[in-house]
Design a protein around this motif. Structure first.
Motif, PDB file in Angstrom:
ATOM      1  N   CYS A   1       0.784  -1.165   0.023  1.00 43.02           N
ATOM      2  CA  CYS A   1       0.055   0.003  -0.029  1.00 43.02           C
ATOM      3  C   CYS A   1       0.692   1.163  -0.020  1.00 43.02           C
ATOM      4  O   CYS A   1       1.673   1.344   0.807  1.00 43.02           O
ATOM      5  CB  CYS A   1      -0.905   0.199   1.192  1.00 43.02           C
ATOM      6  SG  CYS A   1      -1.979  -1.317   1.343  1.00 43.02           S
ATOM      7  N   VAL A   2       0.578   2.097  -0.920  1.00 44.26           N
ATOM      8  CA  VAL A   2       1.211   3.397  -0.889  1.00 44.26           C
ATOM      9  C   VAL A   2       0.391   4.609  -1.036  1.00 44.26           C
ATOM     10  O   VAL A   2      -0.420   4.511  -1.864  1.00 44.26           O
ATOM     11  CB  VAL A   2       2.032   3.496  -2.348  1.00 44.26           C
ATOM     12  CG1 VAL A   2       2.734   4.852  -2.480  1.00 44.26           C
ATOM     13  CG2 VAL A   2       3.133   2.295  -2.265  1.00 44.26           C
ATOM     14  N   ALA A   3       0.326   5.575  -0.258  1.00 40.46           N
ATOM     15  CA  ALA A   3      -0.547   6.778  -0.034  1.00 40.46           C
ATOM     16  C   ALA A   3       0.235   8.132  -0.671  1.00 40.46           C
ATOM     17  O   ALA A   3       1.582   8.056  -0.025  1.00 40.46           O
ATOM     18  CB  ALA A   3      -0.948   6.919   1.193  1.00 40.46           C
TER      19      ALA A   3
ATOM     20  N   GLN B   1      -0.485  14.365   7.438  1.00 35.26           N
ATOM     21  CA  GLN B   1      -1.686  13.747   8.024  1.00 35.26           C
ATOM     22  C   GLN B   1      -2.598  13.196   6.904  1.00 35.26           C
ATOM     23  O   GLN B   1      -3.236  11.970   7.201  1.00 35.26           O
ATOM     24  CB  GLN B   1      -2.519  14.968   8.713  1.00 35.26           C
ATOM     25  CG  GLN B   1      -3.930  14.274   9.212  1.00 35.26           C
ATOM     26  CD  GLN B   1      -4.421  15.711   9.988  1.00 35.26           C
ATOM     27  OE1 GLN B   1      -3.885  16.551  10.494  1.00 35.26           O
ATOM     28  NE2 GLN B   1      -5.732  15.297  10.167  1.00 35.26           N
ATOM     29  N   GLY B   2      -2.825  13.588   5.884  1.00 38.18           N
ATOM     30  CA  GLY B   2      -3.760  13.011   4.657  1.00 38.18           C
ATOM     31  C   GLY B   2      -3.050  11.745   4.120  1.00 38.18           C
ATOM     32  O   GLY B   2      -3.600  10.499   4.199  1.00 38.18           O
ATOM     33  N   ALA B   3      -1.665  11.661   4.280  1.00 40.14           N
ATOM     34  CA  ALA B   3      -1.026  10.383   3.724  1.00 40.14           C
ATOM     35  C   ALA B   3      -1.069   9.420   4.857  1.00 40.14           C
ATOM     36  O   ALA B   3      -1.285   8.329   4.395  1.00 40.14           O
ATOM     37  CB  ALA B   3       0.420  10.690   3.699  1.00 40.14           C
ATOM     38  N   ALA B   4      -1.041   9.620   6.064  1.00 42.76           N
ATOM     39  CA  ALA B   4      -1.347   8.590   7.082  1.00 42.76           C
ATOM     40  C   ALA B   4      -2.612   8.095   7.203  1.00 42.76           C
ATOM     41  O   ALA B   4      -2.708   6.777   7.343  1.00 42.76           O
ATOM     42  CB  ALA B   4      -0.770   9.214   8.341  1.00 42.76           C
ATOM     43  N   SER B   5      -3.521   9.079   7.137  1.00 40.30           N
ATOM     44  CA  SER B   5      -4.970   8.390   7.098  1.00 40.30           C
ATOM     45  C   SER B   5      -5.417   7.373   5.860  1.00 40.30           C
ATOM     46  O   SER B   5      -6.049   6.758   5.882  1.00 40.30           O
ATOM     47  CB  SER B   5      -6.036   9.587   7.381  1.00 40.30           C
ATOM     48  OG  SER B   5      -5.979  10.629   6.260  1.00 40.30           O
ATOM     49  N   THR B   6      -4.871   7.948   4.649  1.00 43.40           N
ATOM     50  CA  THR B   6      -4.988   7.124   3.549  1.00 43.40           C
ATOM     51  C   THR B   6      -4.561   5.961   3.467  1.00 43.40           C
ATOM     52  O   THR B   6      -4.764   4.975   3.400  1.00 43.40           O
ATOM     53  CB  THR B   6      -4.560   8.094   2.242  1.00 43.40           C
ATOM     54  OG1 THR B   6      -5.103   9.358   2.164  1.00 43.40           O
ATOM     55  CG2 THR B   6      -4.777   7.207   0.877  1.00 43.40           C
ATOM     56  N   LEU B   7      -3.090   5.917   3.973  1.00 44.26           N
ATOM     57  CA  LEU B   7      -2.359   4.696   4.078  1.00 44.26           C
ATOM     58  C   LEU B   7      -3.288   3.558   4.845  1.00 44.26           C
ATOM     59  O   LEU B   7      -3.453   2.515   4.618  1.00 44.26           O
ATOM     60  CB  LEU B   7      -0.888   4.689   4.574  1.00 44.26           C
ATOM     61  CG  LEU B   7      -0.145   3.559   4.882  1.00 44.26           C
ATOM     62  CD1 LEU B   7       0.257   2.713   3.503  1.00 44.26           C
ATOM     63  CD2 LEU B   7       1.168   3.866   5.273  1.00 44.26           C
ATOM     64  N   ALA B   8      -3.702   4.166   6.053  1.00 38.41           N
ATOM     65  CA  ALA B   8      -4.433   3.411   7.234  1.00 38.41           C
ATOM     66  C   ALA B   8      -5.562   2.593   6.268  1.00 38.41           C
ATOM     67  O   ALA B   8      -6.138   1.679   6.692  1.00 38.41           O
ATOM     68  CB  ALA B   8      -4.841   4.215   8.231  1.00 38.41           C
ATOM     69  N   THR B   9      -6.304   3.620   5.559  1.00 39.59           N
ATOM     70  CA  THR B   9      -7.389   3.188   4.767  1.00 39.59           C
ATOM     71  C   THR B   9      -6.938   2.083   3.938  1.00 39.59           C
ATOM     72  O   THR B   9      -7.860   0.910   3.959  1.00 39.59           O
ATOM     73  CB  THR B   9      -8.134   4.451   4.330  1.00 39.59           C
ATOM     74  OG1 THR B   9      -8.425   5.314   5.269  1.00 39.59           O
ATOM     75  CG2 THR B   9      -9.603   3.790   3.407  1.00 39.59           C
ATOM     76  N   LEU B  10      -6.042   2.235   3.194  1.00 38.98           N
ATOM     77  CA  LEU B  10      -5.708   1.230   2.164  1.00 38.98           C
ATOM     78  C   LEU B  10      -5.408  -0.128   2.814  1.00 38.98           C
ATOM     79  O   LEU B  10      -5.939  -1.142   2.280  1.00 38.98           O
ATOM     80  CB  LEU B  10      -4.408   1.586   1.500  1.00 38.98           C
ATOM     81  CG  LEU B  10      -4.629   2.743   0.279  1.00 38.98           C
ATOM     82  CD1 LEU B  10      -2.962   3.086  -0.049  1.00 38.98           C
ATOM     83  CD2 LEU B  10      -5.255   2.241  -0.928  1.00 38.98           C
ATOM     84  N   ARG B  11      -4.596  -0.155   4.202  1.00 43.37           N
ATOM     85  CA  ARG B  11      -4.494  -1.284   4.838  1.00 43.37           C
ATOM     86  C   ARG B  11      -5.747  -1.903   5.331  1.00 43.37           C
ATOM     87  O   ARG B  11      -5.949  -3.100   5.159  1.00 43.37           O
ATOM     88  CB  ARG B  11      -3.617  -0.797   5.761  1.00 43.37           C
ATOM     89  CG  ARG B  11      -2.130  -0.581   5.520  1.00 43.37           C
ATOM     90  CD  ARG B  11      -1.045  -0.196   6.424  1.00 43.37           C
ATOM     91  NE  ARG B  11      -1.008  -1.257   7.189  1.00 43.37           N
ATOM     92  CZ  ARG B  11       0.168  -2.152   7.060  1.00 43.37           C
ATOM     93  NH1 ARG B  11       0.837  -2.067   6.006  1.00 43.37           N
ATOM     94  NH2 ARG B  11       0.377  -2.916   7.966  1.00 43.37           N
ATOM     95  N   THR B  12      -6.784  -1.056   5.713  1.00 39.37           N
ATOM     96  CA  THR B  12      -8.033  -1.629   6.166  1.00 39.37           C
ATOM     97  C   THR B  12      -8.842  -2.407   5.047  1.00 39.37           C
ATOM     98  O   THR B  12      -9.202  -3.335   5.315  1.00 39.37           O
ATOM     99  CB  THR B  12      -8.807  -0.328   6.809  1.00 39.37           C
ATOM    100  OG1 THR B  12      -8.128   0.108   7.996  1.00 39.37           O
ATOM    101  CG2 THR B  12     -10.263  -1.012   7.463  1.00 39.37           C
ATOM    102  N   ILE B  13      -8.779  -1.767   3.911  1.00 44.00           N
ATOM    103  CA  ILE B  13      -9.287  -2.350   2.909  1.00 44.00           C
ATOM    104  C   ILE B  13      -8.858  -3.512   2.378  1.00 44.00           C
ATOM    105  O   ILE B  13      -9.404  -4.604   2.130  1.00 44.00           O
ATOM    106  CB  ILE B  13      -9.515  -1.217   1.407  1.00 44.00           C
ATOM    107  CG1 ILE B  13     -10.417  -0.027   1.861  1.00 44.00           C
ATOM    108  CG2 ILE B  13      -9.756  -2.152   0.490  1.00 44.00           C
ATOM    109  CD1 ILE B  13     -10.104   1.044   0.972  1.00 44.00           C
TER     110      ILE B  13
END
Length: 200
Positions: A116-118, A124-136
């Motif tokens: 996963c790459v954000a 802040q946006g990069a961190a939350s997007t990366l967390a979402t990718l990993r959750t998906i």
């Protein structure tokens, strides 16, 4: 579908051609290819498909090709821009289609490593997007690699097709190595299963 090389599917979630996201995805796929993977890259323009509707809704040819690639994938790489603190709509819509792959022996992304790459302007946006990718990835039964990569600000820029930040390059290479290692194990298991099926 026998292949000696691990198969990796990469999705790049930006509709903007030559975006940082797309160029970073292209660089990542080139590294995976150099390492011996067979990579299928679906850039943003390839993901510009109808909004997901559950079956038996009709599937356009580009979606059918993408799903076929996912069906035989040994590993996955997701690269998304950050839109309002989360993944792009075009990437999420493409991933929703994986709901079609709900049959055994490997439903959804079951057993596949997911890198996963954000990509974002700020941390802040990069961190939350990366967390979402990993959750998906988890929700699709995939295995997010131990290292996920958040590329933001000046460090996310590229020159001559390559990231300019050495720390980012190091993180990406570690993550891509993890995708490749796990994909290679999946490919070996797949080949053994195909050989058993052929003998049987």
């Amino acid at each position: 579908m026998t292949s000696a090389n691990p198969r990796v599917v990469c999705l790049s979630g930006s509709l903007l051609s030559e975006s940082r996201t797309e160029r970073l995805a292209i660089w990542c796929t080139s590294i995976l290819t150099e390492l011996g993977a067979q990579v299928s890259l679906y850039a943003g323009s390839d993901l510009d498909v109808p909004l997901y509707r559950p079956l038996p809704a009709e599937r356009v040819a580009s979606v059918r090709r993408m799903l076929e690639a996912f069906k035989w994938a040994d590993g996955v790489l997701l690269v998304s821009p950050t839109y309002h603190g989360t993944v792009s709509g075009v990437l999420k819509n493409a991933l929703d289609y994986i709901n079609d792959l709900d049959t055994p022996p490997q439903p959804f992304l079951d057993g596949r490593p997911v890198g996963c790459v954000a990509v974002a302007s700020g941390d802040q946006g990069a961190a939350s997007t990366l967390a979402t990718l990993r959750t998906i990835a988890h929700a699709l039964r995939g295995w997010p690699t131990p290292i996920g990569v958040a590329a933001w600000g000046h460090a996310a820029e590229l020159a001559n097709g390559s990231p300019i930040d050495e720390r980012l390059v190091g993180q990406l290479r570690i993550m891509l190595g993890q995708v490749l290692a796990m994909s290679t194990m999946n490919a070996r298991r797949r080949r053994r299963a195909e050989q058993v099926a052929t003998v049987g």
